[in-house]
Design a protein around this motif. Structure first.
Motif, mmCIF file in Angstrom:
data_model
loop_
_atom_site.group_PDB
_atom_site.id
_atom_site.type_symbol
_atom_site.label_atom_id
_atom_site.label_comp_id
_atom_site.label_asym_id
_atom_site.label_seq_id
_atom_site.Cartn_x
_atom_site.Cartn_y
_atom_site.Cartn_z
ATOM 1 N N ALA A 71 67.468 -59.879 103.256
ATOM 2 C CA ALA A 71 66.763 -58.953 104.164
ATOM 3 C C ALA A 71 67.184 -57.521 103.881
ATOM 4 O O ALA A 71 66.342 -56.605 103.853
ATOM 5 C CB ALA A 71 67.066 -59.336 105.613
ATOM 6 N N ASP A 72 68.484 -57.328 103.657
ATOM 7 C CA ASP A 72 68.971 -55.990 103.345
ATOM 8 C C ASP A 72 68.380 -55.493 102.026
ATOM 9 O O ASP A 72 67.987 -54.313 101.904
ATOM 10 C CB ASP A 72 70.502 -55.989 103.270
ATOM 11 N N GLU A 73 68.331 -56.388 101.053
ATOM 12 C CA GLU A 73 67.798 -55.993 99.734
ATOM 13 C C GLU A 73 66.313 -55.634 99.836
ATOM 14 O O GLU A 73 65.851 -54.643 99.220
ATOM 15 C CB GLU A 73 68.010 -57.134 98.737
ATOM 16 N N TRP A 74 65.552 -56.446 100.599
ATOM 17 C CA TRP A 74 64.129 -56.122 100.782
ATOM 18 C C TRP A 74 63.970 -54.796 101.530
ATOM 19 O O TRP A 74 63.063 -54.018 101.251
ATOM 20 C CB TRP A 74 63.408 -57.243 101.540
ATOM 21 N N GLY A 75 64.873 -54.530 102.438
ATOM 22 C CA GLY A 75 64.823 -53.252 103.150
ATOM 23 C C GLY A 75 65.060 -52.084 102.219
ATOM 24 O O GLY A 75 64.386 -51.039 102.301
ATOM 25 N N VAL A 76 66.042 -52.246 101.304
ATOM 26 C CA VAL A 76 66.325 -51.191 100.324
ATOM 27 C C VAL A 76 65.130 -50.988 99.398
ATOM 28 O O VAL A 76 64.725 -49.837 99.088
ATOM 29 C CB VAL A 76 67.584 -51.556 99.515
ATOM 30 N N LYS A 77 64.514 -52.117 98.970
ATOM 31 C CA LYS A 77 63.352 -52.016 98.085
ATOM 32 C C LYS A 77 62.192 -51.324 98.791
ATOM 33 O O LYS A 77 61.483 -50.479 98.191
ATOM 34 C CB LYS A 77 62.916 -53.408 97.629
ATOM 35 N N ALA A 78 62.008 -51.659 100.074
ATOM 36 C CA ALA A 78 60.906 -51.019 100.830
ATOM 37 C C ALA A 78 61.170 -49.518 100.961
ATOM 38 O O ALA A 78 60.250 -48.685 100.813
ATOM 39 C CB ALA A 78 60.795 -51.667 102.204
ATOM 40 N N LYS A 79 62.422 -49.147 101.234
ATOM 41 C CA LYS A 79 62.763 -47.732 101.376
ATOM 42 C C LYS A 79 62.560 -46.987 100.065
ATOM 43 O O LYS A 79 61.982 -45.870 100.047
ATOM 44 C CB LYS A 79 64.216 -47.620 101.824
ATOM 45 N N ALA A 128 56.020 -51.135 99.179
ATOM 46 C CA ALA A 128 56.925 -51.005 100.322
ATOM 47 C C ALA A 128 56.507 -51.969 101.430
ATOM 48 O O ALA A 128 57.358 -52.609 102.081
ATOM 49 C CB ALA A 128 56.932 -49.577 100.839
ATOM 50 N N LYS A 129 55.173 -52.077 101.642
ATOM 51 C CA LYS A 129 54.682 -53.009 102.665
ATOM 52 C C LYS A 129 55.022 -54.459 102.315
ATOM 53 O O LYS A 129 55.397 -55.247 103.188
ATOM 54 C CB LYS A 129 53.160 -52.851 102.826
ATOM 55 N N VAL A 130 54.877 -54.787 101.035
ATOM 56 C CA VAL A 130 55.221 -56.165 100.600
ATOM 57 C C VAL A 130 56.698 -56.443 100.867
ATOM 58 O O VAL A 130 57.080 -57.501 101.383
ATOM 59 C CB VAL A 130 54.886 -56.355 99.111
ATOM 60 N N ALA A 131 57.522 -55.469 100.494
ATOM 61 C CA ALA A 131 58.974 -55.640 100.691
ATOM 62 C C ALA A 131 59.302 -55.770 102.176
ATOM 63 O O ALA A 131 60.136 -56.604 102.579
ATOM 64 C CB ALA A 131 59.716 -54.456 100.083
ATOM 65 N N LEU A 132 58.634 -54.944 102.980
ATOM 66 C CA LEU A 132 58.870 -55.028 104.431
ATOM 67 C C LEU A 132 58.403 -56.376 104.984
ATOM 68 O O LEU A 132 59.030 -56.952 105.891
ATOM 69 C CB LEU A 132 58.158 -53.885 105.153
ATOM 70 N N LYS A 141 58.404 -59.194 103.333
ATOM 71 C CA LYS A 141 59.445 -60.150 102.944
ATOM 72 C C LYS A 141 60.658 -60.036 103.864
ATOM 73 O O LYS A 141 61.243 -61.038 104.282
ATOM 74 C CB LYS A 141 59.864 -59.878 101.503
ATOM 75 N N GLN A 142 61.013 -58.786 104.155
ATOM 76 C CA GLN A 142 62.171 -58.567 105.025
ATOM 77 C C GLN A 142 61.931 -59.164 106.415
ATOM 78 O O GLN A 142 62.811 -59.836 106.979
ATOM 79 C CB GLN A 142 62.463 -57.070 105.147
ATOM 80 N N ILE A 143 60.737 -58.955 106.948
ATOM 81 C CA ILE A 143 60.401 -59.490 108.273
ATOM 82 C C ILE A 143 60.429 -61.019 108.264
ATOM 83 O O ILE A 143 60.923 -61.654 109.197
ATOM 84 C CB ILE A 143 59.022 -58.973 108.722
ATOM 85 N N ALA A 144 59.929 -61.637 107.193
ATOM 86 C CA ALA A 144 59.905 -63.102 107.084
ATOM 87 C C ALA A 144 61.333 -63.662 107.067
ATOM 88 O O ALA A 144 61.643 -64.655 107.739
ATOM 89 C CB ALA A 144 59.149 -63.527 105.830
ATOM 90 N N VAL A 145 62.188 -63.002 106.287
ATOM 91 C CA VAL A 145 63.587 -63.460 106.213
ATOM 92 C C VAL A 145 64.274 -63.275 107.554
ATOM 93 O O VAL A 145 65.022 -64.139 108.013
ATOM 94 C CB VAL A 145 64.340 -62.698 105.099
ATOM 95 N N GLU A 146 64.034 -62.140 108.197
ATOM 96 C CA GLU A 146 64.658 -61.877 109.499
ATOM 97 C C GLU A 146 64.200 -62.891 110.545
ATOM 98 O O GLU A 146 64.963 -63.276 111.445
ATOM 99 C CB GLU A 146 64.333 -60.463 109.952
ATOM 100 N N LYS A 147 62.932 -63.349 110.426
ATOM 101 C CA LYS A 147 62.434 -64.374 111.352
ATOM 102 C C LYS A 147 63.191 -65.681 111.130
ATOM 103 O O LYS A 147 63.555 -66.370 112.089
ATOM 104 C CB LYS A 147 60.930 -64.585 111.149
ATOM 105 N N GLU A 148 63.409 -66.011 109.851
ATOM 106 C CA GLU A 148 64.198 -67.212 109.554
ATOM 107 C C GLU A 148 65.606 -67.096 110.142
ATOM 108 O O GLU A 148 66.133 -68.046 110.723
ATOM 109 C CB GLU A 148 64.289 -67.421 108.038
#
Length: 237
Positions: free
Chosen positions: A72-80, A105-109, A111-118
């Protein structure tokens, strides 16, 4: 909680069955207690194995949660990074490329949201499992305390059983002996000594009688000599 109850429920039933069987078939209390201790130790080993498995599963979940957190952190960095790149391109007038990076950035976000939901779904499960593990550890500690108590009681009861057995043998030995008055034996021995003493006195009396006879014989000889001497004097006179 159900897994905890299942583990300790099976162990409790096993221990009770083994203890009841040991009591029903016991002839030697020391052997019975030793068997109960062995069964309880085996139950503790079973509990430790079950708890170790539960802890292992919890640690795997924690590792998966940590991996999801990292992702999730990595996807957040990629989105940023993608968003910053899009802003830079848009500032340079490159709108098409800017839109492309915004989409990344939207794709990365996403992914981040999906992981955070898990992670959100996993968190209460991990918390629940941690509570189960804590209770299992507490239960295991109580089992070990009970084992220590059992071992102490076994030592005490074994000593008491040995004392009782020894006393039983003493009582049996006493019961097998004819109880008699020791003074009666002393009296019998005293009678024997008195008879021996009387026998000695008898021998002494016999010896004295013989000696008196000899002195009487001597006296008789002396009297005869006097008679002969007087007779000779008369004749000479």
């Amino acid at each position: 909680m159900s897994k905890k109850q299942s583990i300790f429920g099976r162990i409790s039933q096993l221990v009770k069955a083994n203890i009841n069987d040991a009591i029903d078939n016991a002839e030697d209390p020391a052997k019975m207690l030793a068997q109960i201790e062995r069964d309880y130790k085996n139950s503790i080993v079973d509990a430790e194995n079950a708890i170790a498995e539960t802890i292992g599963n919890l640690r795997l979940m924690e590792e998966d949660y940590a991996a999801d957190q990292k992702a999730a952190d990595e996807w957040g960095v990629k989105a940023k990074n993608a968003s910053q790149k899009a802003d830079q391109l848009r500032a340079d007038g490159n709108t098409a490329e800017a839109d492309k990076f915004d989409n990344l950035a939207k794709v990365a976000l996403g992914k981040q949201i999906a992981v955070e939901k898990e992670m959100s779904d996993e968190a209460p499960i991990i918390k629940s499992q941690q509570e189960v593990v804590d209770k299992l550890k507490t239960g295991l500690g109580q089992m070990k305390d009970k084992l220590a108590e059992l071992q102490a009681k076994r030592t005490s009861l074994s000593a008491r059983a040995k004392t009782a057995e020894a006393q039983k043998k003493v009582n049996e030995a006493i019961g097998s002996i004819d109880v008699m008055d020791p003074l009666s034996e002393v009296s019998r021995f005293e009678d024997k000594v008195r008879r021996e003493e009387a026998k000695v006195r008898g021998h002494q009396e016999l010896a004295m009688s013989s000696l008196d006879s000899q002195f009487e014989a001597l006296d008789s000889v002396s009297d005869d000599a006097d008679v002969e001497a007087r007779l000779a004097a008369l004749k000479a006179g």
